[in-house]
Design a protein around this motif. Structure first.
Motif, PDB file in Angstrom:
ATOM      1  N   HIS A  90     -66.509  15.309  -0.572  1.00 53.45           N
ATOM      2  CA  HIS A  90     -67.544  16.308  -0.340  1.00 53.45           C
ATOM      3  C   HIS A  90     -67.681  16.650   1.150  1.00 53.45           C
ATOM      4  N   GLN A  91     -66.599  16.536   1.896  1.00 51.39           N
ATOM      5  CA  GLN A  91     -66.627  16.842   3.324  1.00 51.39           C
ATOM      6  C   GLN A  91     -66.960  18.311   3.564  1.00 51.39           C
ATOM      7  N   GLU A  92     -67.952  18.565   4.392  1.00 51.51           N
ATOM      8  CA  GLU A  92     -68.311  19.944   4.720  1.00 51.51           C
ATOM      9  C   GLU A  92     -67.339  20.491   5.764  1.00 51.51           C
ATOM     10  N   PRO A  93     -67.153  21.811   5.831  1.00 55.95           N
ATOM     11  CA  PRO A  93     -66.233  22.396   6.822  1.00 55.95           C
ATOM     12  C   PRO A  93     -66.713  22.143   8.243  1.00 55.95           C
ATOM     13  N   ARG A  94     -65.767  22.004   9.153  1.00 57.76           N
ATOM     14  CA  ARG A  94     -66.071  21.789  10.566  1.00 57.76           C
ATOM     15  C   ARG A  94     -65.201  22.705  11.417  1.00 57.76           C
ATOM     16  N   SER A  95     -65.722  23.113  12.566  1.00 58.55           N
ATOM     17  CA  SER A  95     -64.934  23.917  13.498  1.00 58.55           C
ATOM     18  C   SER A  95     -64.235  23.058  14.544  1.00 58.55           C
ATOM     19  N   THR A  96     -64.547  21.764  14.580  1.00 53.49           N
ATOM     20  CA  THR A  96     -63.872  20.825  15.474  1.00 53.49           C
ATOM     21  C   THR A  96     -63.326  19.669  14.647  1.00 53.49           C
ATOM     22  N   GLU A  97     -62.306  19.011  15.163  1.00 48.73           N
ATOM     23  CA  GLU A  97     -61.653  17.957  14.391  1.00 48.73           C
ATOM     24  C   GLU A  97     -62.468  16.678  14.337  1.00 48.73           C
ATOM     25  N   PRO A 110     -71.821  26.660  13.924  1.00 49.50           N
ATOM     26  CA  PRO A 110     -71.600  26.584  15.376  1.00 49.50           C
ATOM     27  C   PRO A 110     -72.702  25.809  16.106  1.00 49.50           C
ATOM     28  N   PHE A 111     -73.890  25.823  15.550  1.00 51.62           N
ATOM     29  CA  PHE A 111     -75.005  25.150  16.207  1.00 51.62           C
ATOM     30  C   PHE A 111     -75.054  23.665  15.853  1.00 51.62           C
ATOM     31  N   SER A 170     -80.144  16.584   1.087  1.00 52.24           N
ATOM     32  CA  SER A 170     -80.179  15.162   0.730  1.00 52.24           C
ATOM     33  C   SER A 170     -79.757  14.302   1.906  1.00 52.24           C
ATOM     34  N   VAL A 171     -80.244  14.673   3.074  1.00 47.84           N
ATOM     35  CA  VAL A 171     -79.953  13.951   4.311  1.00 47.84           C
ATOM     36  C   VAL A 171     -81.205  14.005   5.184  1.00 47.84           C
ATOM     37  N   PRO A 172     -81.318  13.136   6.195  1.00 48.01           N
ATOM     38  CA  PRO A 172     -82.414  13.299   7.163  1.00 48.01           C
ATOM     39  C   PRO A 172     -82.332  14.674   7.825  1.00 48.01           C
ATOM     40  N   TYR A 173     -83.476  15.196   8.240  1.00 46.33           N
ATOM     41  CA  TYR A 173     -83.570  16.603   8.639  1.00 46.33           C
ATOM     42  C   TYR A 173     -83.230  16.891  10.100  1.00 46.33           C
ATOM     43  N   THR A 174     -83.226  15.902  10.965  1.00 45.56           N
ATOM     44  CA  THR A 174     -83.288  16.186  12.404  1.00 45.56           C
ATOM     45  C   THR A 174     -82.130  17.027  12.905  1.00 45.56           C
ATOM     46  N   TRP A 175     -80.911  16.745  12.452  1.00 48.19           N
ATOM     47  CA  TRP A 175     -79.759  17.505  12.947  1.00 48.19           C
ATOM     48  C   TRP A 175     -79.889  18.979  12.571  1.00 48.19           C
ATOM     49  N   THR A 176     -80.352  19.246  11.355  1.00 49.65           N
ATOM     50  CA  THR A 176     -80.517  20.631  10.928  1.00 49.65           C
ATOM     51  C   THR A 176     -81.637  21.318  11.714  1.00 49.65           C
ATOM     52  N   ILE A 177     -82.706  20.595  12.019  1.00 46.27           N
ATOM     53  CA  ILE A 177     -83.787  21.169  12.831  1.00 46.27           C
ATOM     54  C   ILE A 177     -83.262  21.525  14.222  1.00 46.27           C
ATOM     55  N   TYR A 178     -82.534  20.604  14.839  1.00 44.45           N
ATOM     56  CA  TYR A 178     -81.934  20.886  16.146  1.00 44.45           C
ATOM     57  C   TYR A 178     -81.038  22.130  16.081  1.00 44.45           C
ATOM     58  N   ALA A 179     -80.148  22.159  15.091  1.00 45.06           N
ATOM     59  CA  ALA A 179     -79.178  23.260  15.007  1.00 45.06           C
ATOM     60  C   ALA A 179     -79.887  24.595  14.822  1.00 45.06           C
ATOM     61  N   ASN A 180     -80.868  24.633  13.934  1.00 50.52           N
ATOM     62  CA  ASN A 180     -81.571  25.891  13.712  1.00 50.52           C
ATOM     63  C   ASN A 180     -82.357  26.319  14.944  1.00 50.52           C
ATOM     64  N   ALA A 181     -82.927  25.369  15.679  1.00 46.82           N
ATOM     65  CA  ALA A 181     -83.669  25.722  16.892  1.00 46.82           C
ATOM     66  C   ALA A 181     -82.737  26.313  17.947  1.00 46.82           C
ATOM     67  N   PHE A 182     -81.515  25.795  18.059  1.00 46.15           N
ATOM     68  CA  PHE A 182     -80.542  26.419  18.960  1.00 46.15           C
ATOM     69  C   PHE A 182     -80.210  27.838  18.488  1.00 46.15           C
ATOM     70  N   SER A 199     -72.387  18.005  21.015  1.00 44.77           N
ATOM     71  CA  SER A 199     -72.033  17.816  22.428  1.00 44.77           C
ATOM     72  C   SER A 199     -73.257  17.799  23.338  1.00 44.77           C
ATOM     73  N   VAL A 200     -74.271  18.610  23.052  1.00 39.02           N
ATOM     74  CA  VAL A 200     -75.434  18.710  23.948  1.00 39.02           C
ATOM     75  C   VAL A 200     -76.395  17.550  23.744  1.00 39.02           C
ATOM     76  N   VAL A 201     -76.755  17.290  22.502  1.00 35.90           N
ATOM     77  CA  VAL A 201     -77.651  16.171  22.214  1.00 35.90           C
ATOM     78  C   VAL A 201     -76.881  14.862  22.263  1.00 35.90           C
ATOM     79  N   GLY A 202     -75.642  14.894  21.796  1.00 41.26           N
ATOM     80  CA  GLY A 202     -74.799  13.702  21.821  1.00 41.26           C
ATOM     81  C   GLY A 202     -74.764  13.012  20.472  1.00 41.26           C
ATOM     82  N   VAL A 203     -73.704  13.257  19.684  1.00 43.03           N
ATOM     83  CA  VAL A 203     -73.539  12.602  18.394  1.00 43.03           C
ATOM     84  C   VAL A 203     -72.255  11.787  18.433  1.00 43.03           C
ATOM     85  N   SER A 204     -72.381  10.505  18.109  1.00 42.45           N
ATOM     86  CA  SER A 204     -71.236   9.591  18.107  1.00 42.45           C
ATOM     87  C   SER A 204     -70.790   9.354  16.671  1.00 42.45           C
TER      88      SER A 204
END
Length: 558
Positions: A160-167, A140-141, A536-548, A147-152
Motif C-alpha cells: 500500500h505504498q503511496e506515490p512519492r516524488s523522491t526516492e 509536493p508539500f 488512519s494515521v496521526p495528523y501532524t504531517w498532513t497538517i504541516y503539508a496543508n499549511a505549506f 526537508s524543512v521540518v526534518g523527517v528521518s
C-alpha cells in the motif's frame, strides 16, 4: 486601510508554523498571538512531574476547561466539565503548541484517503465526503515537510505504498532498539511487511538543531535538543530570525472582529495582565487546534456572520474528528529469552520504529466487504517510573503493602521489556461529534468554553478491533506474555481534527478548497480543522503539508 501587520496568526502549532515561516521569509510582517508562554530547549527537562503529573505545559482546568458530552445509560447526553472529570483536552499551550510534545510518528495519507466516499461508498450514519483536493495536490508539500521540518526514515516498498516524488527521506532513520528485529522476524514469518516508521526527529544535526540524543523520554516531553520537528524549533525560530515575525505569548484571543463586508479587521485578545487589546492586519490565519478554532469562530459574530464567523450555514464545529483505534501491550519476559537477547532488550533510548499497513485496506465480509482499515505502530511502553510504580499499588481492589509491594515494584522494573502497539483508524464524521459554546461554563476571562460532544460510530470500533487482534497476533508470534489490548469509543484527546471542514459548497463546509472561510475572504484556517476525514494515521504531517500549501495562496494575496 492602514494595518499594523500584513498577517495575524492565532495559534503557533503545526498549522501556524509553515504559514508564519513562509510569509516572514517572503518579507511580509507577521504577528503570532499565542495563549501560552514562549519556552525553548532550555526549559525542557525529562521531568515526569512537570510533563505528566502536574500539567506544566497546559492550563489549570479550574481556569480553562472544556465540557465533554458523553452518552448516558438512557441514550441521552451528559455533559461534564473537565475540571470535575480531570480529563484534559489540552495538549500543549506554549509557543509551538502540541507539536512540542508529539512522538513524531509521520505517515502520509494515501490517495484513497482523499476520496473515501468514492472509493468505499457511503456508510449509514456517517458524514463521509471526498476532499476537494487530491493526493497529488498535497504531495509536493509532504515532500517539503521532509526537508524543512526534518523527517528521518527509510522508504521500504510495501503493498500500500503511496506515490512519492523522491526516492527516500532526506535524513537516515533514527537509531533502532533491538526489539525491532524481533518485530521484523515475527511479521515476516506471517507474510507481513513491517515498515520503518518515519519520525519527525532529526537523526543528525541540521539547520542549527542538534540530532536526537536518545534519552528514552520523547512522546509527551519537550525536546531539549531541538531534534524533534515541532513548529517552534523547526519553523518559528527561522521566522523570528528573518526580522519579520513578532510573537506575542500570553495573548489569549477571544474574538475576531469582522466588518459589514464580512472581512476580519481585528483580533481582540487578553494580554498577560488581563487587559483587552487588539491587533489589525490585512490577512488573518486561525490555527488554534480543532476544538479551540471552532470555539473562536463561534464566539466571533459580526454583521455578515450573525451566528459566528463562517457559520452562516451552521457548519462551524460540526464533523469533529478524533483518531479511532486502541492500544495494547505484551511482556517480553527476560528469563524466557536467550540471555544475550534479554540483555540487549534492557536498554532504553533508541526507538522501535516499526509499523504495519498491511490492513490499511481490508476485504472482510464481517466488516461489510472492502473497507478502509488502518495503521499499527509498535513502540516501547513509556518509561515514566512514577506512573509505572503507581500502577502496582493495587491488586484486586486492595492496596498492596510492605514486601509484596516491594516485590511488585522490583518485578515491573526488572523482569520484562513491555512492547506496546497503537492502532490508528478513521473516526467517521457524524452528527453526534461536534463543538458548540457551553451555555453555563466560562473560562477565567469570562468567555464561554467549548462544549464537545464525542459520539462515535460503531464501524470505527469494528475496524479498530480487527486491527488490534492482528497486532496482538504479532506480539504472540514474538513470544510475548500477558498480551492485553483495548478498543473503545473514548477518543484520544491529542488526536483531533475537523470542525471546520473544507469543500466546494458552503452549505456543507466552512472553508473553501484554499482553506479560506466562506464569506470572510481574508480569513484562513490552517490547523487540522480543515480535514473532512482523518485517514488512519496521526495528523501532524498532513497538517504541516496543508499549511505549506495554503501559505502559497496567502503569499499571492498579501
Amino acid at each position: 486601510m492602514s494595518t499594523e501587520f500584513d498577517v495575524c496568526v492565532v495559534g503557533s502549532g503545526a498549522g501556524a508554523g509553515p504559514v508564519v515561516r513562509e510569509l516572514a521569509r517572503a518579507g511580509h510582517s507577521v504577528v503570532v498571538l499565542e495563549k501560552g508562554p514562549w519556552l525553548t530547549e532550555d526549559d525542557y527537562y525529562k521531568d515526569e512531574l512537570a510533563c505528566c503529573r502536574r500539567a506544566a505545559y497546559t492550563p489549570d482546568l479550574e481556569d480553562e476547561q472544556h465540557v465533554i458530552e458523553e452518552r448516558d445509560r438512557d441514550g441521552g447526553w451528559l455533559g461534564t466539565p473537565t475540571s470535575e472529570s480531570g480529563w484534559s483536552f489540552w495538549n500543549g499551550n506554549v509557543v509551538g503548541g502540541s507539536s512540542n510534545f508529539m512522538s513524531g510518528f509521520f505517515y502520509r495519507l494515501k490517495p484513497e484517503d482523499f476520496r473515501l466516499r468514492s472509493a468505499f461508498g457511503p456508510i449509514e450514519g456517517a458524514n463521509v465526503v471526498d476532499w476537494p483536493i487530491g493526493y497529488d495536490d498535497l504531495e509536493p508539500f509532504y515532500t517539503k515537510v521532509e526537508s524543512v521540518v526534518g523527517v528521518s526514515g527509510r522508504v521500504t516498498p510495501h503493498p500500500h505504498q503511496e506515490p512519492r516524488s523522491t526516492e527516500d527521506f532526506p535524513f537516515p532513520p533514527t537509531r533502532e532498539h533491538p526489539v525491532a528485529g524481533m518485530v521484523d522476524a515475527a511479521c515476516e514469518d506471517q507474510g507481513l511487511h513491517p515498515l520503518p516508521t518515519p519520525r519527525a526527529i532529526l537523526s543528525r544535526p541540521h539547520d542549527g538543531r542538534r540530532g536526537c540524543e536518545y534519552s528514552g523520554y520523547c512522546g509527551s516531553y519537550g525536546c531539549a535538543t531541538g531534534a524533534k520537528g515541532g513548529a517552534r524549533a523547526a519553523l518559528l525560530n527561522h521566522a523570528v530570525a528573518s526580522g519579520n515575525c513578532t510573537i506575542r505569548p500570553h495573548a489569549k484571543v477571544h474574538r475576531l472582529v469582522s466588518d459589514a463586508r464580512g472581512r476580519v479587521v481585528a483580533a481582540e485578545y487578553f494580554d498577560a495582565e488581563g487587559k483587552n487589546r487588539s491587533v489589525t492586519a490585512r490577512v488573518f490565519v486561525v490555527a488554534c487546534q480543532a476544538i479551540e478554532t471552532s470555539r473562536l469562530l463561534l464566539a466571533s459574530p459580526g454583521p455578515r456572520h450573525p451566528e459566528g464567523l463562517g457559520n452562516n450555514h451552521g457548519q462551524v464545529g460540526r464533523n469533529l474528528l478524533f483518531s479511532a483505534g486502541g492500544s495494547g501491550t505484551g511482556d517480553l519476559v527476560f528469563d524466557r529469552l536467550d540471555p544475550d537477547l534479554a540483555e540487549s532488550l534492557r536498554q532504553r533510548g533508541p526507538f522501535v520504529n516499526r509499523g504495519l499497513q498491511d490492513w490499511y485496506f481490508i476485504d472482510d465480509p464481517a466488516l461489510g466487504g472492502r473497507v478502509k482499515g488502518g495503521t499499527i505502530d509498535f513502540l516501547l511502553s513509556h518509561p515514566n517510573p512514577i506512573a509505572r510504580a503507581m500502577g502496582e499499588k493495587w491488586e484486586d481492589g486492595w492496596l498492596v503493602w510492605g514486601k509484596s509491594l516491594k516485590q511488585r515494584l522490583k518485578s515491573v522494573f526488572t523482569d520484562a521489556q513491555y512492547l506496546r502497539f497503537e492502532v490508528f483508524n478513521d473516526w467517521l464524521p457524524n452528527d453526534d461529534c461536534f463543538v458548540s459554546l457551553d451555555r453555563d461554563v466560562k473560562d477565567r476571562w469570562g468567555s464561554p468554553v467549548a462544549n464537545v460532544r464525542i459520539g462515535h460510530h460503531d464501524h470505527d470500533l469494528r475496524v479498530g478491533r480487527f486491527l488490534a487482534e492482528r497486532a496482538a497476533g504479532v506480539l504472540e508470534a514474538m513470544g510475548a506474555a500477558n498480551i492485553r489490548y483495548g478498543v473503545s469509543g473514548a477518543p484520544p484527546s491529542n488526536l483531533v481534527a475537523g470542525g471546520c471542514r473544507f469543500g466546494t459548497d458552503p452549505k456543507g463546509a466552512v472553508l473553501d478548497p484554499d482553506c479560506r472561510v466562506f464569506d470572510a475572504p481574508n480569513c484562513f484556517v490552517t490547523d487540522g480543522s480543515f480535514m473532512p476525514t482523518g485517514g488512519s494515521v496521526p495528523y501532524t504531517w498532513t497538517i504541516y503539508a496543508n499549511a505549506f500549501r495554503v501559505a502559497e495562496v496567502i503569499k499571492r494575496e498579501v
